[in-house]
Design a protein around this motif. Sequence first.
Motif, PDB file in Angstrom:
ATOM      1  N   ILE A  74      -4.610  12.103  52.935  1.00 25.63           N
ATOM      2  CA  ILE A  74      -4.279  10.983  52.280  1.00 25.63           C
ATOM      3  C   ILE A  74      -3.354  10.651  53.101  1.00 25.63           C
ATOM      4  O   ILE A  74      -3.283   9.039  53.354  1.00 25.63           O
ATOM      5  N   ARG A  75      -2.093  11.224  53.215  1.00 26.81           N
ATOM      6  CA  ARG A  75      -1.123  10.898  54.643  1.00 26.81           C
ATOM      7  C   ARG A  75      -1.747   9.859  55.887  1.00 26.81           C
ATOM      8  O   ARG A  75      -1.509   9.311  56.214  1.00 26.81           O
ATOM      9  N   ALA A  76      -2.863  10.954  56.158  1.00 26.83           N
ATOM     10  CA  ALA A  76      -3.220  10.647  57.394  1.00 26.83           C
ATOM     11  C   ALA A  76      -4.035   9.321  57.655  1.00 26.83           C
ATOM     12  O   ALA A  76      -4.173   7.988  58.197  1.00 26.83           O
ATOM     13  N   THR A  77      -4.967   8.813  55.979  1.00 26.59           N
ATOM     14  CA  THR A  77      -5.497   7.346  55.727  1.00 26.59           C
ATOM     15  C   THR A  77      -4.697   6.446  55.802  1.00 26.59           C
ATOM     16  O   THR A  77      -3.931   4.878  56.299  1.00 26.59           O
ATOM     17  N   LEU A  78      -2.805   6.439  54.931  1.00 29.94           N
ATOM     18  CA  LEU A  78      -2.498   5.867  54.511  1.00 29.94           C
ATOM     19  C   LEU A  78      -1.283   5.634  56.291  1.00 29.94           C
ATOM     20  O   LEU A  78      -0.953   4.048  56.417  1.00 29.94           O
ATOM     21  N   ALA A  79      -1.364   6.195  57.209  1.00 26.39           N
ATOM     22  CA  ALA A  79      -0.427   6.035  58.547  1.00 26.39           C
ATOM     23  C   ALA A  79      -1.736   5.702  59.269  1.00 26.39           C
ATOM     24  O   ALA A  79      -1.165   4.303  59.633  1.00 26.39           O
ATOM     25  N   ALA A  80      -2.780   5.730  58.847  1.00 27.87           N
ATOM     26  CA  ALA A  80      -3.481   4.777  59.936  1.00 27.87           C
ATOM     27  C   ALA A  80      -3.670   3.087  58.979  1.00 27.87           C
ATOM     28  O   ALA A  80      -4.110   2.301  59.647  1.00 27.87           O
ATOM     29  N   PHE A  81      -3.356   2.974  57.748  1.00 22.42           N
ATOM     30  CA  PHE A  81      -3.712   1.864  57.661  1.00 22.42           C
ATOM     31  C   PHE A  81      -1.400   1.340  57.449  1.00 22.42           C
ATOM     32  O   PHE A  81      -1.710   0.503  57.093  1.00 22.42           O
ATOM     33  N   ASP A  82      -0.535   1.527  57.895  1.00 19.02           N
ATOM     34  CA  ASP A  82       0.734   1.568  58.451  1.00 19.02           C
ATOM     35  C   ASP A  82       1.266   1.172  57.360  1.00 19.02           C
ATOM     36  O   ASP A  82       1.731   0.524  57.155  1.00 19.02           O
ATOM     37  N   VAL A  83       1.081   2.070  56.080  1.00 20.21           N
ATOM     38  CA  VAL A  83       1.867   2.477  54.726  1.00 20.21           C
ATOM     39  C   VAL A  83       2.023   4.000  55.009  1.00 20.21           C
ATOM     40  O   VAL A  83       1.452   4.863  55.298  1.00 20.21           O
ATOM     41  N   SER A  84       3.575   3.767  54.484  1.00 20.50           N
ATOM     42  CA  SER A  84       4.633   4.854  54.669  1.00 20.50           C
ATOM     43  C   SER A  84       5.115   5.366  52.877  1.00 20.50           C
ATOM     44  O   SER A  84       5.106   3.942  52.769  1.00 20.50           O
ATOM     45  N   PHE A  85       5.511   6.251  52.730  1.00 21.38           N
ATOM     46  CA  PHE A  85       6.232   6.492  52.179  1.00 21.38           C
ATOM     47  C   PHE A  85       7.919   7.029  52.094  1.00 21.38           C
ATOM     48  O   PHE A  85       7.754   8.314  52.990  1.00 21.38           O
ATOM     49  N   ASP A  86       8.923   6.640  51.233  1.00 22.82           N
ATOM     50  CA  ASP A  86       9.969   7.495  51.062  1.00 22.82           C
ATOM     51  C   ASP A  86      10.355   9.205  51.073  1.00 22.82           C
ATOM     52  O   ASP A  86      10.791   9.873  50.802  1.00 22.82           O
ATOM     53  N   VAL A  87       9.297   8.593  49.812  1.00 20.66           N
ATOM     54  CA  VAL A  87       9.520   9.687  48.449  1.00 20.66           C
ATOM     55  C   VAL A  87       7.699  10.239  47.997  1.00 20.66           C
ATOM     56  O   VAL A  87       7.416   8.915  47.603  1.00 20.66           O
ATOM     57  N   TYR A  88       7.025  11.623  48.138  1.00 22.19           N
ATOM     58  CA  TYR A  88       6.362  11.968  47.492  1.00 22.19           C
ATOM     59  C   TYR A  88       6.604  12.479  46.488  1.00 22.19           C
ATOM     60  O   TYR A  88       7.563  13.732  46.294  1.00 22.19           O
ATOM     61  N   PHE A  89       6.678  12.502  45.219  1.00 24.24           N
ATOM     62  CA  PHE A  89       6.550  13.113  43.817  1.00 24.24           C
ATOM     63  C   PHE A  89       5.865  13.944  43.544  1.00 24.24           C
ATOM     64  O   PHE A  89       5.031  12.754  43.098  1.00 24.24           O
ATOM     65  N   SER A  90       6.361  15.024  42.970  1.00 20.61           N
ATOM     66  CA  SER A  90       5.096  15.435  42.225  1.00 20.61           C
ATOM     67  C   SER A  90       5.424  15.873  40.985  1.00 20.61           C
ATOM     68  O   SER A  90       6.317  16.097  40.446  1.00 20.61           O
ATOM     69  N   GLU A  91       4.300  15.026  40.247  1.00 21.19           N
ATOM     70  CA  GLU A  91       4.361  15.140  38.815  1.00 21.19           C
ATOM     71  C   GLU A  91       4.012  17.121  38.444  1.00 21.19           C
ATOM     72  O   GLU A  91       5.144  17.731  37.221  1.00 21.19           O
ATOM     73  N   LYS A  92       4.556  17.886  38.931  1.00 21.65           N
ATOM     74  CA  LYS A  92       4.097  19.334  38.554  1.00 21.65           C
ATOM     75  C   LYS A  92       5.459  19.818  38.586  1.00 21.65           C
ATOM     76  O   LYS A  92       5.626  20.706  38.188  1.00 21.65           O
ATOM     77  N   SER A  93       6.241  18.947  39.876  1.00 26.70           N
ATOM     78  CA  SER A  93       7.574  19.344  39.671  1.00 26.70           C
ATOM     79  C   SER A  93       8.244  19.177  38.372  1.00 26.70           C
ATOM     80  O   SER A  93       9.644  20.219  38.033  1.00 26.70           O
ATOM     81  N   LEU A  94       7.994  17.829  37.973  1.00 29.74           N
ATOM     82  CA  LEU A  94       8.778  18.116  36.533  1.00 29.74           C
ATOM     83  C   LEU A  94       8.148  19.242  35.150  1.00 29.74           C
ATOM     84  O   LEU A  94       9.167  19.274  34.446  1.00 29.74           O
ATOM     85  N   HIS A  95       6.867  19.445  35.351  1.00 28.00           N
ATOM     86  CA  HIS A  95       6.423  20.398  34.265  1.00 28.00           C
ATOM     87  C   HIS A  95       7.872  22.249  34.963  1.00 28.00           C
ATOM     88  O   HIS A  95       8.176  22.630  34.213  1.00 28.00           O
ATOM     89  N   ASP A  96       7.562  22.175  36.541  1.00 28.42           N
ATOM     90  CA  ASP A  96       7.933  23.291  36.723  1.00 28.42           C
ATOM     91  C   ASP A  96       9.544  23.426  36.481  1.00 28.42           C
ATOM     92  O   ASP A  96      10.459  24.861  36.221  1.00 28.42           O
ATOM     93  N   ALA A  97       9.975  22.247  36.386  1.00 29.23           N
ATOM     94  CA  ALA A  97      11.327  22.066  36.184  1.00 29.23           C
ATOM     95  C   ALA A  97      12.287  22.257  34.863  1.00 29.23           C
ATOM     96  O   ALA A  97      13.312  22.063  34.822  1.00 29.23           O
ATOM     97  N   GLY A  98      11.282  21.862  33.996  1.00 26.44           N
ATOM     98  CA  GLY A  98      11.467  21.833  32.460  1.00 26.44           C
ATOM     99  C   GLY A  98      11.923  20.302  32.712  1.00 26.44           C
ATOM    100  O   GLY A  98      12.268  20.102  31.213  1.00 26.44           O
ATOM    101  N   ALA A  99      11.946  19.279  33.020  1.00 24.02           N
ATOM    102  CA  ALA A  99      12.069  18.425  33.099  1.00 24.02           C
ATOM    103  C   ALA A  99      11.094  17.094  31.826  1.00 24.02           C
ATOM    104  O   ALA A  99      11.936  16.938  30.632  1.00 24.02           O
ATOM    105  N   ILE A 100      10.172  17.464  31.205  1.00 23.31           N
ATOM    106  CA  ILE A 100       9.690  17.117  29.840  1.00 23.31           C
ATOM    107  C   ILE A 100      10.316  17.762  28.842  1.00 23.31           C
ATOM    108  O   ILE A 100      10.654  16.593  28.141  1.00 23.31           O
ATOM    109  N   GLU A 101      10.758  19.108  28.813  1.00 22.89           N
ATOM    110  CA  GLU A 101      10.837  19.339  27.413  1.00 22.89           C
ATOM    111  C   GLU A 101      13.035  18.857  26.751  1.00 22.89           C
ATOM    112  O   GLU A 101      12.951  18.024  26.426  1.00 22.89           O
TER     113      GLU A 101
END
Length: 551
Positions: free
Chosen positions: A237-264
Motif C-alpha cells: 500500500i505504501r509503495a502504491t501511494l508513493a508511486a502516486f506521489d501521496v505521502s502521509f505524516d502519520v499511519y495510525f493503527s486502530e489496534k494500538s487503541l485497543h492495546d493501549a486501553g484507549a477505548i475504555e
Amino acid sequence: MTPEELSTALSACLADAVRAGEISVDVPETVRVERPKSREHGDWATNIALQLGKKAGMAPRAFAELIAARLTAYEGVASVEVAGPGFLNITLDAAAAGALAKAIVEAGTDYGTNAALAGHVVNMEFVSANPTGPLHIGHTRWAALGDSIARVLRASGAEVTSEYYINDAGSQMNVFANSVLSRLHGRGVPEGGYPGQYIVDLGHDVLSAHPGVRELTEDAALPIVRHAAYEAQMKDIRATLAAFDVSFDVYFSEKSLHDAGAIESAVARLREQGHVFDKDGAVWLRTTDFGDDKDRVLIRANGEPTYFAADAAYYLSKKDRGFAEKIYLLGADHHGYVNRLKAIAACAGDDPEANIEILIGQLVSVNGAKLSKRAGNIIELKDLIEWLGKDAVRYSLARFPADSPLTLDPELLKKNTNENPVFYVQYAHARSRGAARNAAAAGVERTVDGADAFDAALLDHSTEGELLAHLAAYPSIVAKAAEFREPHRVARHLETVASAYHSWYDNCRIAPQGEDEVTDLNRTRLWLNDATSQVLANGLGLLGVSAPERM
C-alpha cells in the motif's frame, strides 16, 4: 503592483480618510481585491464601499467616490471607476501591472503561498483502506484529492498532519490471516475469505520471513501469518501511494487503541461528560442529543467494543494530540457517518461546526478499465498508474469537485493534444522552458552585467496584460482552493494561464529575429515567460503533478 500591494494601498486610503475626518469607520487590516469578470471593467475590483459605506453613515456609492479620489493619486494606478451601487473598478498602468512578472520570478516557489489559514492546526484523514488487500479505484479519488487538499491548506499557512487510519483490528484481520494461511497450505479460498492471486503472493512473503510456518499448528501459525501478511500488504500500500506521489505524516493503527486501553478510557471520558448510559447490558452513547438518528452502542452486552467505540477513541486521540480541526475524507457510501461523527465531536465537548469537517466524495469509474489479474474483482490503483500515468490520473481527479460523479476517459488522457487538459497545461510549462532555452541561445538573459534588466512598462501588448492578470490572480485562487477544500480551482486556473500563455507566445517574441539586437523588451519578456513557468510549476505541484522541462 501586486494584489497585496493594491490591498495595502486601499487600506491606506481608508486610514487617510479617517484621519482627515472624511469618514468614521474601523479600517480593516486587509481589503479584498478580486479579478472582475470582464477585463473591460479593469484589472481589479473591490466591494469595500458596499461593506463599509453604511457603517460610516454614507451611501456606498458616495463612500466609493471618496476612496476612488484618493486611490487615483497612487503611483501605478491608471484609473479608478465607481460602478453600480459602489463597486470600485481599478485599472493599473502598464508598468505597475508588468512589475508582477519580476516579483513572481523573485518569489519563486513561494509565489501563491499566503497566510489566510495561519494558526489553523489540522488533522486530515483520507484513504484509510483496510490492510487486507491492494489499493483500488475506490481509493484513488481520495488519494489524489486528499493529498492536494493538504497541499493547498499548507500553501495557505495551515499546519496540516495527513493521516492514514489503519483498520488492523477486528474480525476482518482474522479472515485475512485465515485466507493467507489456507493458500499457504495449498487449499482453496475459505468460506467468506479473500480471493485473488495477491493472497497467494502474500503467502510467499510470509514464507520468506518465516520458513517454518507451515510446520506449525494452525493456532500457532495464525498470529504469525496475520502479522507478516499485514506487514507485507501495508508495504504494498505504501509503495502504491508513493508511486502516486501521496505521502502521509502519520499511519495510525486502530489496534494500538485497543492495546493501549484507549477505548475504555474514551468510554470513561464520555461518561464523565454525561453522554454515556447503560441499557440491556450494553454501554451506549447518547448521540441523538446531537442530531444522530439513533443512539450508538459503544460496548456490546458481551463486553466487546464496537467499531463506533474505536471511532470515538480515535477522535479523542486526535483531540489529545492538539488538532483543533479534524477533517475526514470519506467515500460515497459513508453518508451515514456524518451525523454520528459530528455527534462524537459534540459529546467530546467540541463544536461540531468548527472542530470537525467531513467531506464525502462521489464514485469514480474508468471507461474500458480491466479488472486486476492479481485481485480478480477490482481495478488496482497501481494498474491504473501503469496504464494512464500518475500525472494524467492525478490531474484528472483534481480538476473536478469531489461531490460530482466522475468517469475518466483513457483515450482522452493518452492523447498528446490540447483536448487533454493535463497535456495542455504541462505542454505550456514545457513550451515556456523551451522558450527560455531558445532565448539563452540567442543571448537573451534576465540580467546585464549582473544587474536585472527589466522594464515593466514595455509589457504593454494586450496578450501581456491578459497573461499578467491571470498570473496575478493565482494567489487568491490558491487561498480559495484551501478555504473551500477545492483543488479543482487550481487546476482550472492553470488551464486559463496556459491558454493565455499560448496566446502571448504566438504574438510576442522573446528572442530577437535573425541578427536583430537583443533589447530590454526581449529581456523583460523573458521575465514574463519565466514568471509563467513558475506559476504553472507551483500550481502543478499543489496537484501532485510534474512540470516537465520538455515534451
